[in-house]
Design an enzyme around this catalytic site. Structure first.
Site, PDB file in Angstrom:
ATOM      1  N   HIS A   1       0.724  -1.987  -3.157  1.00  0.00           N
ATOM      2  CA  HIS A   1       0.809  -0.742  -3.919  1.00  0.00           C
ATOM      3  C   HIS A   1      -0.509  -0.479  -4.653  1.00  0.00           C
ATOM      4  O   HIS A   1      -0.615  -0.622  -5.878  1.00  0.00           O
ATOM      5  CB  HIS A   1       1.987  -0.794  -4.904  1.00  0.00           C
ATOM      6  N   ASN A   2      -1.511  -0.085  -3.888  1.00  0.00           N
ATOM      7  CA  ASN A   2      -2.832   0.209  -4.431  1.00  0.00           C
ATOM      8  C   ASN A   2      -3.286   1.573  -3.920  1.00  0.00           C
ATOM      9  O   ASN A   2      -2.517   2.285  -3.271  1.00  0.00           O
ATOM     10  CB  ASN A   2      -3.819  -0.903  -4.041  1.00  0.00           C
TER      11      ASN A   2
ATOM     12  N   HIS B   1       2.190   9.245  -5.959  1.00  0.00           N
ATOM     13  CA  HIS B   1       3.570   8.754  -5.882  1.00  0.00           C
ATOM     14  C   HIS B   1       3.744   7.311  -6.331  1.00  0.00           C
ATOM     15  O   HIS B   1       4.861   6.893  -6.659  1.00  0.00           O
ATOM     16  CB  HIS B   1       4.121   8.925  -4.456  1.00  0.00           C
TER      17      HIS B   1
ATOM     18  N   GLN C   1      10.361  -7.467   8.752  1.00  0.00           N
ATOM     19  CA  GLN C   1       9.934  -6.120   9.120  1.00  0.00           C
ATOM     20  C   GLN C   1      10.926  -5.469  10.082  1.00  0.00           C
ATOM     21  O   GLN C   1      11.225  -4.287   9.977  1.00  0.00           O
ATOM     22  CB  GLN C   1       8.537  -6.168   9.746  1.00  0.00           C
TER      23      GLN C   1
END
Length: 781
Positions: A539-540, A579, A765
């Protein structure tokens, strides 16, 4: 002989000597003297064989009931330690008929050929055990996955009439299907091979087709039960298991009428059904099924006989609709008598009237409930019970959020179950240590000051015209889905959002829309990128750039371009950019469990999503040099702000299924209904203007924008494999760090499956793709 060997390999035959057509005593003739003649003979034989194969392939059509099956040219594997008259007999018999034939001389080569060629028939020399154990080889072949489709034949010795022949039972136990007594006669070998093709091999083709039929039955929504003429259950599908609550293991071999026996069905109903079946006719009507839990459900049932040898019933098929069709219930209910002063045996339900008058708020859902309550007053018991369940569902707070029953999880997979519960639940009850330890080490990454782990970009160019060539070269590919944002991250020193954002927003005309200079857009992008944590593995700002790229790609598809205006496009792109702003690298559930200040501020509801959107507007209005909204009209700003907030909040995984179900019911089904209406009216495809008008309705555009950003947010599995794998590693590492911290601090472990010591990243995944990706992308497409 090299030319001969080369020619034979064309036909796919394992290199071997060519069996002579002349007497064996002449087989040592000098091959070099007749080299050219042999070459011509072998080539001619090859082309004749090809013609025979082509002819056979056009004629081999097999029927299995209404199914038409094509039987391919039969292939044979011969396993003989030494080639002799018997192996030659089979070889030339196969050649004459047009079969494919291979040969192996030991178990190792046989197994290798078997796994590579997948022959229909394997013929093993079982005449002596001097060179290899035929039964051991057979057992090895039978241990492989595809052996059920193979016919394995043993060639045995011919014994004198006065000599007792040993039992073949041990060989049958080892896995042999048939034996052939040795005989080198080619005609005999041809007859044996033809018998195999039209007997055992064809039967296996039909069995393979039966697997397809059972697979289809397991994927239908109706409950299917197959029983014998004595009503002994022989098969039930997955829908039957869901409807009744019984597993197939619990019902197979049991009497079908005893399993679902209850007092709701008329006493003579089973006799009526059996009477119809004995006449060779089907029965159709309402049948009450008792579930394992004791609950009794009405369902529309279709029972028919299958006639076997001599016209007698061999099987009985029962098909129940897992969702009750109330029109059938109404029809069936007319058979009830008037008792207790009520219609169809149902007393007046005064409590329903009380409920109707207690509901004075005329919201749409209230109207629906009132209509159902009124309908119950004059309905038979079966309809009343069904409508009670409807009311129970309608009164829940989250109509579009699915209930994850254990059987709905793929193969009851614990990894998938943990992953889903971790992502869509706010809290978990699982804790590794006592609660009194939760205050130990209370300083988490989520409570640290923002700037202790932020990436502050160094001054860079604020104009597209000044972008360095090596960066521009990557940016030139941004219009393709294969665009690699990881490469851009590397060449921009972890500042991909500034460069890609400036180019993308300019392409969509942001400066004209907001009436600001390009420098304001660049300053705003620098500010936003600086508030993404570069220490986060996932989350970058690279993730933000990736989501923005996917959003831009979706916006440029024809249907979206026709539905959205520029306001919608700006809202989508800005929402994608902000976001995950200031994301701490931990999930909402983690922040709630550790009593983080953000969780307290937002009352544990969509904690991060509320923070991302609120902070984005706070930062933008803080300084005039970054305020991209400053020149907008008040009404335009309100609409834009409302759209951005709605889209950012839609990225919360807890609401995933609610948003997806609304999209499917409002958009997908709406379009399908329009297609059907057009077809029924004879207009063919629906009018494109009418379709676009429907999609362009404000509420429908909202649903589309929510799914657009959701698809962009989790598009990693749809990217090229190398990029997909990189993102998979990054998100796993971020979850590993969270699990490590939860264990160290004694917090509840939100996703225990993400333990770096035991995790299988590809499996995690695949679980994510199965549960979250497939249906959403198919629906959006």
């Amino acid at each position: 002989m090299s030319a001969v060997s080369d020619t034979i390999s064309v036909v796919g035959v394992t290199p071997r000597y060519i069996p002579p057509t002349h007497d064996r005593k002449h087989e040592r003739h000098d091959s070099s003297s007749k080299h050219h003649e042999k070459k011509k003979t072998v080539k001619k034989s090859y082309f004749k064989k090809k013609k025979r194969e082509e002819k056979r392939s056009t004629n081999n059509e097999v029927s299995l009931g209404p199914m038409k099956l094509k039987q391919k040219t039969m292939s044979i594997l011969l396993v003989f330690a030494k080639e002799d008259a018997q192996s030659d007999g089979f070889w030339w018999a196969a050649d004459k008929i047009g079969y494919k034939c291979y040969i192996a001389h030991n178990p190792e080569t046989a197994m290798e050929n078997y796994l590579d060629k997948h022959p229909d028939v394997v013929i093993i020399d079982h005449r002596n055990s001097k060179h290899f154990d035929a039964e051991a080889l057979c057992r090895s072949l039978r241990a492989t996955e595809s052996s059920e489709h193979t016919v394995i034949v043993a060639v045995t010795k011919r014994y004198a009439l006065d000599k007792e022949e040993p039992s073949f039972l041990p060989s049958i136990t080892a896995g042999f299907n048939k034996r052939i007594v040795e005989s080198p006669n080619i005609s005999m070998c041809m007859n044996e091979l033809l018998t195999l093709e039209y007997g055992e091999v064809q039967s296996r083709l039909k069995l393979s087709a039966c697997k397809a039929v059972f697979s289809a039955l397991d994927n239908v929504s109706d409950a299917v039960e197959i029983s014998s003429e004595d009503h002994e259950v022989q098969y039930v599908n997955h829908a039957f298991e869901r409807l009744t609550g019984y597993s197939s293991e619990e019902v197979l071999g049991k009497n079908s009428s005893e399993i679902v026996k209850n007092d709701r069905n008329r006493p003579d109903l089973n006799d009526t059904i059996n009477s119809q079946l004995k006449k060779g006719k089907y029965w159709d009507g309402i049948y009450h099924t008792r579930r394992k839990s004791g609950e009794i459900l009405p369902s529309h049932c279709h029972i028919c006989p299958v006639l076997g040898q001599g016209g007698k019933i061999s099987h009985v098929i029962s098909i129940k609709n897992s969702t009750t069709d109330t029109s059938h219930i109404l029809k069936e209910s007319t058979e009830f008598n008037l008792v207790n002063g009520g219609l169809h045996g149902v007393p007046r339900r005064k409590e329903s009237i009380a409920r109707i008058h207690s509901m004075t708020i005329e919201a749409p859902i209230t109207k629906v409930i009132n209509i159902i309550n009124a309908a119950q007053e004059s309905s038979p018991i079966t309809v009343v019970q069904a409508l009670d369940k409807v009311l129970e569902i309608l009164r829940t707070s989250e109509l579009y959020s699915p209930y994850f029953a254990q059987q709905n999880m793929k193969d009851n997979d614990p990894m998938t179950s943990d992953l889903v519960s971790g992502l869509v639940s706010q809290n978990v009850k699982r804790s590794l240590t006592p609660s009194y330890l939760s205050d130990v080490n209370s300083n988490s990454s989520g409570k640290q000051g923002h700037h202790s782990h932020l990436h502050i970009p160094s001054p860079v160019t604020s104009s597209l015209s000044q972008v360095p060539d090596h960066i521009q070269e990557i940016l030139d590919k941004d219009y393709t889905w294969e665009f690699n944002v990881i490469e851009l991250e590397k060449v921009t020193n972890k500042r991909p959002l500034l460069y890609l954002g400036l180019k993308t927003l300019t392409r969509f005309g942001i400066c004209d829309f907001f009436q600001v200079e390009e420098s304001v857009i660049a300053n705003w992008l620098k500010l936003v990128e600086g508030r993404y944590h570069s220490t986060n593995t996932y989350h970058n700002s690279t993730h933000a750039a990736d989501v923005m790229h996917a959003s831009a790609y979706f916006l440029e598809r024809e249907r979206n371009k026709a539905v959205f205006d520029q306001m919608d496009e700006m809202a989508c792109l800005i929402a994608a950019i902000v976001h995950d702003l200031d994301h701490p690298g931990r999930t909402n559930a983690f922040l709630v469990n550790e009593k983080n200040q953000l969780a307290i501020l937002y009352n544990d509801q969509a904690v991060l999503e509320n923070h991302h959107s609120a902070l984005a507007f706070q930062l933008t209005w803080k300084d005039d040099s970054v305020n991209i909204f400053k020149n907008l009209e008040t009404d335009d700003y309100k609409i834009l702000r409302q759209n951005i907030i709605d889209m950012v909040l839609a990225t919360e995984m807890k609401q995933h299924f609610q948003h997806l179900n609304k999209f499917i019911n409002s958009i997908n089904k709406g379009c399908l209904k329009m297609d059907e209406t057009s077809s029924m009216s004879g207009n063919g495809s629906p009018d494109s203007t009418m379709m676009l008008n429907q999609l362009s309705a404000p509420e429908n555009k909202t649903f589309i924008k929510r799914i657009l950003i959701k698809c962009a947010d989790v598009a990693n599995p749809c990217r090229p494999l190398d990029v997909c794998k990189e993102w998979g590693k990054r998100i796993a590492e971020e979850y590993f760090l969270q699990t490590d911290e939860e264990k160290a601090r004694g917090l509840p472990v939100v996703m225990p499956v993400f333990d770096r010591k035991s995790i299988r990243i590809p499996k995690s995944q695949l679980s994510f793709i199965d549960v979250f990706i497939n249906e959403m992308f198919e629906s959006f497409d």
